[in-house]
Scaffold this motif. Structure first.
Motif, mmCIF file in Angstrom:
data_model
loop_
_atom_site.group_PDB
_atom_site.id
_atom_site.type_symbol
_atom_site.label_atom_id
_atom_site.label_comp_id
_atom_site.label_asym_id
_atom_site.label_seq_id
_atom_site.Cartn_x
_atom_site.Cartn_y
_atom_site.Cartn_z
ATOM 1 N N TYR A 288 -5.393 24.080 -5.300
ATOM 2 C CA TYR A 288 -5.629 22.741 -5.847
ATOM 3 C C TYR A 288 -4.531 21.774 -5.408
ATOM 4 O O TYR A 288 -4.804 20.608 -5.098
ATOM 5 C CB TYR A 288 -5.667 22.794 -7.371
ATOM 6 C CG TYR A 288 -6.774 23.645 -7.956
ATOM 7 C CD1 TYR A 288 -7.981 23.819 -7.292
ATOM 8 C CD2 TYR A 288 -6.616 24.272 -9.191
ATOM 9 C CE1 TYR A 288 -8.995 24.602 -7.827
ATOM 10 C CE2 TYR A 288 -7.622 25.060 -9.743
ATOM 11 C CZ TYR A 288 -8.808 25.215 -9.054
ATOM 12 O OH TYR A 288 -9.803 25.983 -9.602
ATOM 13 N N ARG A 289 -3.294 22.247 -5.419
ATOM 14 C CA ARG A 289 -2.169 21.362 -5.068
ATOM 15 C C ARG A 289 -2.158 21.019 -3.586
ATOM 16 O O ARG A 289 -1.763 19.919 -3.201
ATOM 17 C CB ARG A 289 -0.841 22.023 -5.444
ATOM 18 C CG ARG A 289 -0.589 22.129 -6.946
ATOM 19 C CD ARG A 289 0.829 22.573 -7.232
ATOM 20 N NE ARG A 289 1.050 22.763 -8.650
ATOM 21 C CZ ARG A 289 1.319 21.784 -9.510
ATOM 22 N NH1 ARG A 289 1.400 20.538 -9.075
ATOM 23 N NH2 ARG A 289 1.520 22.048 -10.786
ATOM 24 N N ARG A 290 -2.549 21.977 -2.758
ATOM 25 C CA ARG A 290 -2.519 21.769 -1.309
ATOM 26 C C ARG A 290 -3.935 21.908 -0.763
ATOM 27 O O ARG A 290 -4.233 22.812 0.009
ATOM 28 C CB ARG A 290 -1.573 22.772 -0.649
ATOM 29 C CG ARG A 290 -0.159 22.701 -1.198
ATOM 30 C CD ARG A 290 0.768 23.705 -0.535
ATOM 31 N NE ARG A 290 2.063 23.744 -1.197
ATOM 32 C CZ ARG A 290 3.035 24.607 -0.902
ATOM 33 N NH1 ARG A 290 2.839 25.508 0.053
ATOM 34 N NH2 ARG A 290 4.180 24.582 -1.564
ATOM 35 N N ARG A 291 -4.771 20.993 -1.202
ATOM 36 C CA ARG A 291 -6.184 21.064 -0.832
ATOM 37 C C ARG A 291 -6.360 21.036 0.675
ATOM 38 O O ARG A 291 -7.285 21.641 1.227
ATOM 39 C CB ARG A 291 -6.963 19.915 -1.478
ATOM 40 C CG ARG A 291 -8.438 19.932 -1.195
ATOM 41 C CD ARG A 291 -9.129 21.126 -1.857
ATOM 42 N NE ARG A 291 -9.397 20.861 -3.265
ATOM 43 C CZ ARG A 291 -9.858 21.772 -4.099
ATOM 44 N NH1 ARG A 291 -10.074 23.014 -3.690
ATOM 45 N NH2 ARG A 291 -10.074 21.447 -5.374
ATOM 46 N N TYR A 292 -5.469 20.350 1.376
ATOM 47 C CA TYR A 292 -5.586 20.254 2.832
ATOM 48 C C TYR A 292 -5.498 21.637 3.470
ATOM 49 O O TYR A 292 -6.195 21.915 4.450
ATOM 50 C CB TYR A 292 -4.496 19.327 3.394
ATOM 51 C CG TYR A 292 -3.141 19.462 2.727
ATOM 52 C CD1 TYR A 292 -2.202 20.388 3.171
ATOM 53 C CD2 TYR A 292 -2.805 18.677 1.630
ATOM 54 C CE1 TYR A 292 -0.976 20.531 2.563
ATOM 55 C CE2 TYR A 292 -1.586 18.794 1.007
ATOM 56 C CZ TYR A 292 -0.667 19.734 1.467
ATOM 57 O OH TYR A 292 0.545 19.869 0.848
ATOM 58 N N VAL A 293 -4.670 22.529 2.916
ATOM 59 C CA VAL A 293 -4.598 23.888 3.450
ATOM 60 C C VAL A 293 -5.837 24.681 3.022
ATOM 61 O O VAL A 293 -6.392 25.458 3.802
ATOM 62 C CB VAL A 293 -3.310 24.593 2.980
ATOM 63 C CG1 VAL A 293 -3.230 26.000 3.590
ATOM 64 C CG2 VAL A 293 -2.080 23.790 3.359
ATOM 65 N N ASP A 294 -6.262 24.471 1.786
ATOM 66 C CA ASP A 294 -7.471 25.143 1.292
ATOM 67 C C ASP A 294 -8.663 24.831 2.184
ATOM 68 O O ASP A 294 -9.453 25.720 2.521
ATOM 69 C CB ASP A 294 -7.735 24.688 -0.149
ATOM 70 C CG ASP A 294 -8.983 25.309 -0.749
ATOM 71 O OD1 ASP A 294 -9.220 26.507 -0.500
ATOM 72 O OD2 ASP A 294 -9.704 24.600 -1.469
ATOM 73 N N LEU A 295 -8.798 23.576 2.602
ATOM 74 C CA LEU A 295 -9.931 23.183 3.442
ATOM 75 C C LEU A 295 -9.840 23.795 4.837
ATOM 76 O O LEU A 295 -10.860 24.095 5.461
ATOM 77 C CB LEU A 295 -10.010 21.663 3.534
ATOM 78 C CG LEU A 295 -10.311 20.935 2.216
ATOM 79 C CD1 LEU A 295 -10.204 19.434 2.398
ATOM 80 C CD2 LEU A 295 -11.682 21.315 1.690
#
Length: 494
Positions: free
Chosen positions: A156-163
């Motif tokens: 959630y905090r680093r959504r850019y990595v999650d995506l």
């Protein structure tokens, strides 16, 4: 990966970037791709090796390098763009010095490649690269693993990595966009006009919620972030826009949970010459149509439970739901304040001194009834005491022509026949002010301008608010609202 290991890798990558800077522009923007991975697979995925060789199809692809395999004078890499992934094949004989540089590039770098399509010995559609470009040097290594409970908060905090790492997460947000497009098309074809109303309000209104407060310096006046657009949209109904809607961001200064975020998205609409039963039919048509469009089926699984949207949705009154789940409650005492207070005391349900039978009913309903409404259900006949903007029922003024729509034990929408009696509305605002003075922080303010608008005459109408985030949760089988918000609110990192 430990922090020391990650810092070491970041240091190595920064050193590589420094060398790139010495050579000139380290972040070029002169490469233009002409094909997406998915389009290539769609167009040529069934073509034979011989057909591809004869056609000599040239493509320019670009994306993030997700994997690389160096085998001496030849290498493979996997490029991922917004549509999917494509393999590229690189040879030292063709690329020369760039090939030697490539061997030092890192997974996570953004690269561009130009070449012809062919099939490898393992029959995988690939690009035989003739030109290769490093477009963006990645300074941070991608995580080895990005799944599981331990990573949830980090996702959630680093959504850019999650995506980058999680295709399922990308699909959720693509589905979210598809749902919003469907909502717009659904209403546009029914003659609704999409509008925009203010997000900064001089008086918070349209819902029972605690607002965020700010200050406008130039006007030297306090303002409130919108908790709902309702009163502005109904002003437009007064003005002659008989069907209006807004897909809006609302802000409520309340707790954070799997179902709540301080800012969230709602669809709110108003239709003149309609009542709350018309909107029940609209919601049923909307949910079934969404299921057909997104899933190809009117039955879906939400958190292990099959939800059946194929049948007519159930309709139950608040009082019936209370009695159904509390058989010991006396039906004849459901509107007796003292009796309901005793029930609340037995259930350890807190209440305020000024709460009447309508408010107490809802407290009992929320504690004992809501979670039982798993299959699609309209809970209707809300007490007037907790429905300050809803039209009273003609036969029973204790209740209003209002419903809330539940699926999976949670509310997804709220709809009602609108109160267009200016004098009744003024009195209900006064009742809300009394509740606020008694300590109810969610009670409404008195909105004199809205009363004035009603005095000009609002046609009979119905309106509803639909929680877009919870809607997306349902159709993507997401357990938490944070899973369907790109950037959910989190506690600060210290």
């Amino acid at each position: 990966m430990s922090d020391n290991d990650e810092n070491h890798l970041i240091g190595e990558r920064r050193a590589k970037l420094a060398k790139l800077r010495e050579r000139g522009n380290a972040f070029p923007n002169d490469f233009r791709r002409d094909a997406l991975a998915a389009d290539i697979v769609t167009a040529y995925g069934e073509k034979s090796a011989e057909t591809l060789e004869a056609a000599a199809v040239r493509v320019k692809v670009a994306g993030r390098m997700r994997a690389k395999r160096v085998m001496g004078k030849a290498s493979f890499a996997r490029l991922e763009d917004s549509s999917g992934a494509i393999q590229v094949f690189l040879q030292q004989q063709t690329l020369g010095e760039v090939y030697d540089e490539f061997k030092g590039w890192d997974v996570g770098d953004v690269i561009g490649a130009e070449g012809t399509l062919f099939r490898t010995k393992t029959n995988e559609l690939s690009v035989r690269v003739e030109k290769l470009h490093l477009l963006t040097k990645s300074l941070r290594p991608l995580p080895d693993k990005w799944h599981g409970i331990a990573d949830t908060e980090l996702r959630y905090r680093r959504r850019y990595v999650d995506l980058i790492m999680n295709e399922d997460s990308r699909r959720v947000f693509e589905t979210r966009s598809a749902i919003v497009r469907y909502l717009r098309a659904f209403l546009d074809t029914r003659g609704f006009l999409e509008v925009e109303t203010p997000m900064l309000h001089p008086i918070p209104g349209g819902a029972a919620a605690r607002p965020f407060k700010t200050h406008h310096n130039a006007l030297d006046s306090d303002m409130y972030l919108r908790i709902a657009p309702e009163l502005y949209l109904k002003r437009l109904t007064v003005g002659g826009f008989e069907r209006v809607y807004e897909i809006n961001r609302n802000f409520r200064n309340e707790g954070v949970s799997t179902q709540h975020n301080p800012e969230f998205t709602m669809l709110e609409l108003y239709q003149a010459y309609a009542d709350y039963t018309d909107l029940m039919e609209m919601i049923e048509t909307l949910f079934q149509g969404l299921a057909d469009s997104l899933l190809g089926s009117r039955k879906l699984i939400y958190q292990g439970i099959e939800i059946d949207l194929s049948q007519s949705f159930a309709r139950k009154s608040i009082e019936d739901i209370i009695l159904e789940n509390n058989p010991d409650i006396d039906p004849m005492s459901l509107r007796d304040t003292l009796y309901l207070r005793r029930i609340c005391d037995q259930m350890k349900i807190p209440y305020k001194a000024g709460d009447g039978p309508g408010k107490l009913q809802i407290e009992i309903f929320e504690r004992t009834g809501e979670h039982t409404l798993v299959q699609p259900t309209f809970a209707y006949a809300y007490p007037a005491e907790v429905s300050p903007l809803s039209r009273r029922n003609d036969a029973d003024p204790f209740i209003t022509d209002r419903w809330e729509f539940f699926v999976g034990g949670r509310e997804l929408a709220n709809g009602f026949s609108e109160l267009n009696d200016a004098e009744d509305q003024a009195q209900r605002f006064k009742d809300q002010v009394e509740r606020k003075d008694a300590g109810d922080e969610e009670a409404m303010y008195y909105d004199a301008d809205y009363v004035r608008a009603l005095e000009y005459g609002m046609p009979p109408a119905a309106g509803l608010g639909l929680g877009v985030d919870r809607l997306v949760m349902l159709y993507t089988n997401s357990p938490s609202i944070r899973d369907v918000l790109l950037f959910p609110h989190m506690r600060p990192e210290y």
